[in-house]
Design an enzyme around this catalytic site. Structure first.
Site, PDB file in Angstrom:
ATOM      1  N   SER A 115      35.603  18.384  43.000  1.00  0.00           N
ATOM      2  CA  SER A 115      34.324  18.309  43.612  1.00  0.00           C
ATOM      3  C   SER A 115      33.481  17.265  43.414  1.00  0.00           C
ATOM      4  CB  SER A 115      33.547  19.791  43.256  1.00  0.00           C
ATOM      5  OG  SER A 115      34.274  20.930  43.413  1.00  0.00           O
TER       6      SER A 115
HETATM    7  N1  SAH Z   1      36.572  22.801  39.302  1.00  0.00           N
HETATM    8  C1  SAH Z   1      37.680  22.160  39.812  1.00  0.00           C
HETATM    9  C2  SAH Z   1      37.532  22.132  41.508  1.00  0.00           C
HETATM   10  C3  SAH Z   1      38.891  22.668  41.999  1.00  0.00           C
HETATM   11  S1  SAH Z   1      38.908  22.944  43.778  1.00  0.00           S
HETATM   12  C4  SAH Z   1      37.619  20.688  39.391  1.00  0.00           C
HETATM   13  O1  SAH Z   1      36.741  20.356  38.478  1.00  0.00           O
HETATM   14  O2  SAH Z   1      38.476  19.956  39.873  1.00  0.00           O
HETATM   15  C5  SAH Z   1      39.029  24.890  43.592  1.00  0.00           C
HETATM   16  C6  SAH Z   1      40.177  25.558  42.950  1.00  0.00           C
HETATM   17  O3  SAH Z   1      39.894  26.846  43.020  1.00  0.00           O
HETATM   18  C7  SAH Z   1      41.415  25.204  43.694  1.00  0.00           C
HETATM   19  O4  SAH Z   1      42.264  24.625  42.829  1.00  0.00           O
HETATM   20  C8  SAH Z   1      42.064  26.485  43.955  1.00  0.00           C
HETATM   21  O5  SAH Z   1      43.162  26.521  43.776  1.00  0.00           O
HETATM   22  C9  SAH Z   1      41.323  27.293  43.066  1.00  0.00           C
HETATM   23  N2  SAH Z   1      41.176  28.865  43.674  1.00  0.00           N
HETATM   24  C10 SAH Z   1      41.032  29.163  44.893  1.00  0.00           C
HETATM   25  N3  SAH Z   1      41.155  30.605  44.979  1.00  0.00           N
HETATM   26  C11 SAH Z   1      41.156  30.893  43.700  1.00  0.00           C
HETATM   27  C12 SAH Z   1      41.316  32.084  42.945  1.00  0.00           C
HETATM   28  N4  SAH Z   1      41.164  33.427  43.696  1.00  0.00           N
HETATM   29  N5  SAH Z   1      41.453  32.234  41.759  1.00  0.00           N
HETATM   30  C13 SAH Z   1      41.588  31.147  40.948  1.00  0.00           C
HETATM   31  N6  SAH Z   1      41.544  29.781  41.361  1.00  0.00           N
HETATM   32  C14 SAH Z   1      41.402  29.740  42.840  1.00  0.00           C
END
Ligand code: SAH
Length: 273
Positions: A115
């Site tokens: 993000s």
């Molecule tokens: N906090 C992360 C942002 C990653 S994007 C960073 O700093 O890089 C959001 C993430 O949420 C993705 O990797 C996606 O696979 C995950 N995601 C989506 N639905 C989810 C769920 N039900 N449980 C766990 N992770 C999930």
């Protein structure tokens, strides 16, 4: 007699003792126990992985990003200190490392993104505004939904006693583990699982933060939120927009407030191997 009246020493430093907006050079070191090893290990990791000549190992690059975030309204000193301490370029592919200190989201594979720093900062700032976090000056136990590459979990580790971060895509969970290893963040636990179910074994949490947006807040998150705790998550608002939703749990129930529009990847249920 006076000896018995001496106030008990407070550790960590309470953030509300800092003047708002004032530079607090010692604050991170006082508040954040993992900070020292993080900086040392981060520099080592930087030397190993960063193409030479980018200058990203300099804390100055991060300081400039922090200055921009501060100008744009991010005010929470401990959050700014955490952003200054965590080497974001270590969490993206080497080919994207030069963009790591721009305020932009970047691909991390599997259709997911790290993000934007301003949005991560804003969400963590909101999280730190919960009743328990304000009273203690830090978060006790945080649940992050969506580890992705682990960047936000690393930031949270600087502001919390314990971070549990859940990711549903196994290769991303594994990659985050690998990327975070050199930072030696003893207070972060990465869990491969469906974050829509929260993570009951460590509940309740005084902070829950989601990095993926769904149609509604999963019931498990609300159940696993401690009294005095705060949840921050992107949620669809009934149109094709997502907004940041904050839920505070009090003794009397849940209080919900709606904030600005955001754009996050979708929250999905089930696991990806
Ligand atoms: N906090 C992360 C942002 C990653 S994007 C960073 O700093 O890089 C959001 C993430 O949420 C993705 O990797 C996606 O696979 C995950 N995601 C989506 N639905 C989810 C769920 N039900 N449980 C766990 N992770 C999930």
């Amino acid at each position: 007699m006076s000896g018995t009246r001496r106030p008990a020493p407070k550790f960590p430093l309470r953030l509300d003792q800092l003047a708002p907006g004032a530079p607090a050079p010692g604050a991170a070191r006082t508040l954040l126990r993992p900070q020292q090893p993080l900086q040392h290990a981060a520099l080592e990791a930087t030397r190993r992985n960063t193409p030479t000549g980018l200058g990203l190992d300099s804390a100055g690059v991060r300081e400039r990003m922090v200055a921009r975030l501060r100008d744009e309204g991010l005010r929470h000193e401990a959050v700014l200190c955490a952003i200054a301490a965590v080497p974001r370029h270590q969490f993206v592919d080497a080919a994207l490392a030069t963009q790591a200190y721009e305020d932009t989201s970047l691909p991390i594979g599997h259709g997911q993104t790290i993000s934007k720093p301003s949005v991560v900062g804003r969400m963590i700032e909101l999280l730190m505004g919960g009743a328990s976090a304000r009273a203690a000056g830090q978060l006790a136990r945080v649940l992050e939904i969506g580890t992705g590459c682990g960047y936000q979990a690393a930031l949270l580790s600087q502001l919390s006693r314990q971070v549990i971060s859940v990711e549903r895509v196994k290769p991303l969970h594994d990659k985050a583990r690998e990327l975070m290893a050199p930072l030696r963040l003893a207070n972060v636990r990465l869990v491969y699982g469906d974050g829509m179910l929260g993570h009951a074994p460590n509940a309740p949490y005084d902070g829950i933060i989601a990095a993926a947006g769904g149609e509604a807040l999963p019931a498990a998150w609300l159940e696993q939120l401690a009294i005095g705790g705060r949840l921050v998550a992107p949620v669809h608002d009934g149109t094709d927009r997502q907004v940041l939703v904050v839920v505070d749990r009090t003794e009397h129930g849940y209080e919900r407030s709606v904030h600005e529009a955001v754009q996050f990847v979708p929250l999905k249920s089930g696991l990806v191997r």
